[in-house]
Scaffold this motif. Structure first.
Motif, PDB file in Angstrom:
ATOM      1  N   GLU A 246       0.836  -1.210   0.000  1.00 26.68           N
ATOM      2  CA  GLU A 246       0.000   0.000   0.000  1.00 26.68           C
ATOM      3  C   GLU A 246       0.867   1.254   0.000  1.00 26.68           C
ATOM      4  OE1 GLU A 246      -3.768   1.890   2.515  1.00 26.68           O
ATOM      5  OE2 GLU A 246      -2.391   0.500   3.502  1.00 26.68           O
ATOM      6  N   HIS A 247       1.997   1.191   0.694  1.00 31.84           N
ATOM      7  CA  HIS A 247       2.873   2.356   0.844  1.00 31.84           C
ATOM      8  C   HIS A 247       3.543   2.740  -0.471  1.00 31.84           C
ATOM      9  CE1 HIS A 247       5.695   5.108   2.789  1.00 31.84           C
ATOM     10  NE2 HIS A 247       6.671   4.496   2.155  1.00 31.84           N
ATOM     11  N   ILE A 248       3.900   1.761  -1.284  1.00 29.22           N
ATOM     12  CA  ILE A 248       4.760   2.028  -2.443  1.00 29.22           C
ATOM     13  C   ILE A 248       4.051   1.915  -3.786  1.00 29.22           C
ATOM     14  CG2 ILE A 248       5.605  -0.339  -2.775  1.00 29.22           C
ATOM     15  CD1 ILE A 248       8.401   0.875  -3.243  1.00 29.22           C
ATOM     16  N   SER A 249       2.906   1.246  -3.864  1.00 29.16           N
ATOM     17  CA  SER A 249       2.307   0.899  -5.157  1.00 29.16           C
ATOM     18  C   SER A 249       1.269   1.906  -5.645  1.00 29.16           C
ATOM     19  CB  SER A 249       1.653  -0.488  -5.079  1.00 29.16           C
ATOM     20  OG  SER A 249       2.605  -1.469  -4.743  1.00 29.16           O
ATOM     21  N   ASP A 250       1.254   2.107  -6.959  1.00 30.88           N
ATOM     22  CA  ASP A 250       0.203   2.898  -7.600  1.00 30.88           C
ATOM     23  C   ASP A 250      -1.014   2.022  -7.890  1.00 30.88           C
ATOM     24  OD1 ASP A 250       1.703   5.436  -8.014  1.00 30.88           O
ATOM     25  OD2 ASP A 250       2.988   4.139  -9.215  1.00 30.88           O
ATOM     26  N   ARG A 251      -0.751   0.785  -8.313  1.00 29.48           N
ATOM     27  CA  ARG A 251      -1.805  -0.203  -8.552  1.00 29.48           C
ATOM     28  C   ARG A 251      -1.377  -1.524  -7.930  1.00 29.48           C
ATOM     29  NH1 ARG A 251      -2.768  -2.042 -13.324  1.00 29.48           N
ATOM     30  NH2 ARG A 251      -0.782  -1.427 -14.224  1.00 29.48           N
ATOM     31  N   THR A 265      -6.406   0.190  -8.886  1.00 34.41           N
ATOM     32  CA  THR A 265      -5.555   1.170  -8.227  1.00 34.41           C
ATOM     33  C   THR A 265      -5.486   0.816  -6.739  1.00 34.41           C
ATOM     34  OG1 THR A 265      -7.390   2.667  -7.759  1.00 34.41           O
ATOM     35  CG2 THR A 265      -6.216   2.975  -9.856  1.00 34.41           C
ATOM     36  N   THR A 266      -4.442   1.248  -6.075  1.00 31.47           N
ATOM     37  CA  THR A 266      -4.243   0.881  -4.670  1.00 31.47           C
ATOM     38  C   THR A 266      -5.426   1.318  -3.801  1.00 31.47           C
ATOM     39  OG1 THR A 266      -1.853   1.093  -4.969  1.00 31.47           O
ATOM     40  CG2 THR A 266      -2.676   1.094  -2.708  1.00 31.47           C
ATOM     41  N   GLU A 267      -5.846   2.557  -3.946  1.00 29.86           N
ATOM     42  CA  GLU A 267      -6.948   3.056  -3.121  1.00 29.86           C
ATOM     43  C   GLU A 267      -8.239   2.288  -3.406  1.00 29.86           C
ATOM     44  OE1 GLU A 267      -9.269   7.265  -2.093  1.00 29.86           O
ATOM     45  OE2 GLU A 267      -7.880   7.143  -3.785  1.00 29.86           O
ATOM     46  N   GLU A 268      -8.524   2.063  -4.680  1.00 29.85           N
ATOM     47  CA  GLU A 268      -9.748   1.353  -5.060  1.00 29.85           C
ATOM     48  C   GLU A 268      -9.752  -0.061  -4.506  1.00 29.85           C
ATOM     49  OE1 GLU A 268     -13.335   0.242  -7.170  1.00 29.85           O
ATOM     50  OE2 GLU A 268     -12.487   2.198  -6.641  1.00 29.85           O
TER      51      GLU A 268
END
Length: 361
Positions: A246-251, A265-268
């Motif tokens: 979660e800290h480093i990834s965009d997806r 995407t990470t947030e989604e």
């Protein structure tokens, strides 16, 4: 199939599935498979196959980080090694936008083409203790790619290695020391310096912080992010720790028994998961709030055997939403349920799954 794609407008290869912007896609994996034969008997007869990677498709845009997560043995590392052709794929396509050769299919490249390609695709290994040659100094370990590819030698090589060591936070005067003189975090910095030696476009990071202390993990992650911004790097970040991802990834892409079951995407993905396996993984992420008493989802049974996977959905024996019919008999396909949110589940979008924050998606 040709290794190098002909760039014809409107051609068959020009319209790739699940890629929002072809111009920005650096790596695209299509229906990748890697089966290892199971041999038995005096004549080593093949009696079956271990489906380590089973029909995996995803893409990575230039300059972004894609996190590849899942339990141990799900095929994450094998996927990374097949992409780099450290292991030959059984089937599938691996399209890479090489800055020297153009768009090429890594899966079908000849040895000479592969040697050229590897300058632009590098790997950082999980174990910082075994990934460095203990009989070679830092100068030799970091400088070896430069020598092998005839990029630098002599004083130029020393200057380049000194620069790389400074970039990763080590002192240049350390270059004549051996790996045993350094801690795990420092050795991983050396491994990163070696991966940077040839100015690659893509770096596959195979659990680069899992063998390190938590405080050192944060330092290495911050270093990787700084290097990405400075050199415009693209990362395929393989890990099992969802907090790190979660800290480093965009997806993020989630694997289960050799298959990709969800990507978004990470947030989604963290807030609105669509696959029951992703929901279970997120429920196990430690919560910073000591008052949060949410119990993790305990999956029944064991991970399926990749040599003998179950029928239908591979996850159905452990899924609490298993309908006992379609899930058991019909194999789900990876489909786009929300914009840029792909999932391999018959009932994706219908289930009321819980995200990492405890809310329902």
């Amino acid at each position: 199939m040709s290794s190098v794609e002909t760039k014809t407008p409107g051609g068959a290869q020009a319209a790739a599935a699940n890629t929002p912007d072809r111009a920005k896609v650096l790596l695209e994996v299509k229906n990748l498979k890697k089966y290892f034969p199971i041999k038995r008997g005096f004549f080593s007869k093949t009696v079956g196959h271990v489906k380590a990677v089973d029909d995996v498709s995803f893409y990575v845009r230039s300059g972004e980080t894609l996190g590849l997560v899942g339990e141990s043995g799900c095929g994450k590392t094998t996927t990374g090694r097949v992409i780099l052709r450290a292991i030959d794929p059984t089937a599938g396509e691996i399209w890479f936008e090489d800055q020297d050769m153009g768009r090429v299919n890594v899966a079908t490249l000849e040895p000479q083409q592969l040697k050229r390609l590897r300058r632009n695709m590098q790997m950082v290994f999980q174990d910082p203790y075994s990934s460095l040659n203990p009989r070679m100094t830092l100068l030799q370990n970091v400088g070896e790619p430069l020598l092998v590819n005839k990029v630098a030698s002599g004083k130029e090589l020393e200057d380049r290695v000194a620069y790389l060591l400074k970039v990763v936070g080590l002192r240049p005067e350390y270059m004549n020391r051996y790996p045993h003189a350094f801690s795990g975090g420092q050795r991983q910095r050396i491994g990163i310096a070696r991966a940077l030696a040839l100015n690659p476009q893509l770096i596959v990071l195979d659990e680069p912080v899992s063998a390190l202390d938590v405080s050192v993990q944060a330092q290495i992650l911050n270093l990787l992010q700084d290097l990405q911004k400075e050199f415009g790097l693209t990362y395929l970040f393989i890990a099992h720790d969802l907090s790190v991802v979660e800290h480093i990834s965009d997806r993020v892409a989630v694997m289960y028994v050799g298959q990709l079951v969800e990507s978004a995407t990470t947030e989604e993905l963290y807030l609105r998961p669509l696959h029951p396996y992703t929901e279970a993984l997120l429920s196990a992420v430690p919560k910073p709030d000591p008052k949060d008493r949410t119990e993790p989802i305990v999956l029944p049974g064991d991970v399926a055997d990749p040599a003998n996977p179950p029928s239908g959905c591979y996850f159905h024996p452990r899924c609490r939403y298993n309908d006992g019919k379609r899930c058991v008999t019909e194999t789900p396909t990876l489909r786009e349920v929300r914009p840029s949110h792909f999932v391999r589940c018959h009932y994706a979008g219908e289930l009321n799954l819980v995200g990492v924050d405890g809310s329902h998606g």
